[in-house]
Scaffold this motif. Structure first.
Motif, mmCIF file in Angstrom:
data_model
loop_
_atom_site.group_PDB
_atom_site.id
_atom_site.type_symbol
_atom_site.label_atom_id
_atom_site.label_comp_id
_atom_site.label_asym_id
_atom_site.label_seq_id
_atom_site.Cartn_x
_atom_site.Cartn_y
_atom_site.Cartn_z
ATOM 1 N N UNK A 17 -3.858 6.267 -2.681
ATOM 2 C CA UNK A 17 -3.641 4.864 -2.403
ATOM 3 C C UNK A 17 -4.377 4.372 -1.176
ATOM 4 N N UNK A 18 -4.497 3.046 -1.075
ATOM 5 C CA UNK A 18 -5.160 2.430 0.062
ATOM 6 C C UNK A 18 -4.385 2.633 1.357
ATOM 7 N N UNK A 19 -3.076 2.780 1.273
ATOM 8 C CA UNK A 19 -2.267 2.983 2.468
ATOM 9 C C UNK A 19 -2.713 4.240 3.215
ATOM 10 N N UNK A 20 -2.745 5.359 2.512
ATOM 11 C CA UNK A 20 -3.151 6.617 3.141
ATOM 12 C C UNK A 20 -4.606 6.550 3.590
ATOM 13 N N UNK A 21 -5.475 6.020 2.747
ATOM 14 C CA UNK A 21 -6.903 5.972 3.063
ATOM 15 C C UNK A 21 -7.195 5.137 4.304
ATOM 16 N N UNK A 205 1.397 -4.833 1.944
ATOM 17 C CA UNK A 205 0.462 -5.120 0.849
ATOM 18 C C UNK A 205 -0.958 -4.743 1.276
ATOM 19 N N UNK A 206 -1.654 -4.035 0.388
ATOM 20 C CA UNK A 206 -3.022 -3.588 0.619
ATOM 21 C C UNK A 206 -3.905 -4.166 -0.485
ATOM 22 N N UNK A 207 -4.965 -4.898 -0.098
ATOM 23 C CA UNK A 207 -5.791 -5.596 -1.085
ATOM 24 C C UNK A 207 -7.276 -5.365 -0.823
#
Length: 270
Positions: A17-21, A205-207
């Motif tokens: 996911x974008x959160x970890x990245x 939220x990650x976009x």
């Protein structure tokens, strides 16, 4: 555009996911905007000489920094996704996937640290006390536990929660996570509170944003934590057997202050 992930899907740090990245990008921003914890934990590692155990090590930023000082250090985290990044970033450090409330590494350390409010990721009082007990069990006689928390501002802990939306500055897209012309937008959405159990849940939220401003991809994650009052934490530490308990409101050992950081240093008896 993909559908948002639901609150119970894969926890706050889902694989791929974008959160970890983007975690290290956000942490670097925090270092510029708020107190920088890295020198504080590095200094404690240098003072004790190691070995050091970091609980809730995430992507390994602090353990990696300690390792660069030539001090033996190991990291432990529950998230496989975060540990995968830690292993890529710092392949020479020993990493453990385990729950900080229930682990046994079979050895002891001169210093155990829980940076970045990691103890608050444990969302029950019994779990937090169990984590402190496990830290105590892994300390050498005379060893120290050092960690930090948010000191709760009770105005923002009411049952109605907080509907404020905060958008972080646009980040570059993490490598391999989107189109080369995209940017990453991270937004702290609403927050819900449960005062009875001292828990709060933040919606993030990650976009992936295209150059024309359209959303190419969206991920929604929910981050649950538990706030701890100073008197409660002091009592937990005493019940777990710690002595010489010191508390501060910042990483330069400022005196305790309401609604600032809680920074704790406690010792296992010699």
């Amino acid at each position: 555009m993909t559908s948002p992930v639901q609150p119970d899907d894969n926890g706050f740090y889902p694989e791929g996911g974008l959160n970890v990245a983007s975690y290290d990008l956000r942490a670097e921003l925090d270092r510029k905007l708020f107190d920088d914890p890295l020198p504080f934990y590095r200094d404690w590692a240098l003072e004790t000489g190691g070995p050091v155990l970091e609980l809730g090590c995430g992507t390994g930023r602090i353990a990696g920094d300690i390792a660069r000082q030539g001090i033996a250090v190991e990291g432990l985290d529950l998230s496989a996704a975060m540990l995968a990044q830690a292993r890529r970033n710092y392949p020479d450090v020993t990493w453990h996937q385990a729950d900080m409330c229930d682990f046994d590494l079979g050895r002891s350390f001169a210093l155990v640290i829980i940076p970045f409010r990691g103890l608050q990721e444990v969302t029950t009082a019994s779990g937090q006390r169990a984590a402190l007990s496990r830290a105590f069990a892994h300390l050498k006689p005379g060893g120290r536990l050092v960690f930090d928390l948010i000191d709760p501002d009770l105005r923002y802990c009411l049952p109605e929660g907080d509907a404020e939306i905060v958008q972080l500055p646009l980040f570059p897209m993490p490598a391999g996570m989107g189109a080369t012309d995209s940017r990453l937008r991270i937004t702290a959405m609403e927050r819900t509170n449960t005062p009875l159990t001292q828990q709060f849940c933040e919606h993030w939220r990650f976009e992936e944003i295209a150059p024309d401003g359209t959303v190419r991809h969206r991920e929604d994650n929910w981050h649950s934590m538990r706030w701890v009052h100073r008197a409660e934490m002091a009592l937990m530490l005493e019940l777990c057997g710690f002595i010489s308990i010191s508390e501060y409101s910042g990483f330069r050992q400022e005196p305790p202050r309401y609604a600032a950081n809680q920074v704790w240093v406690a010792q296992r008896p010699a």
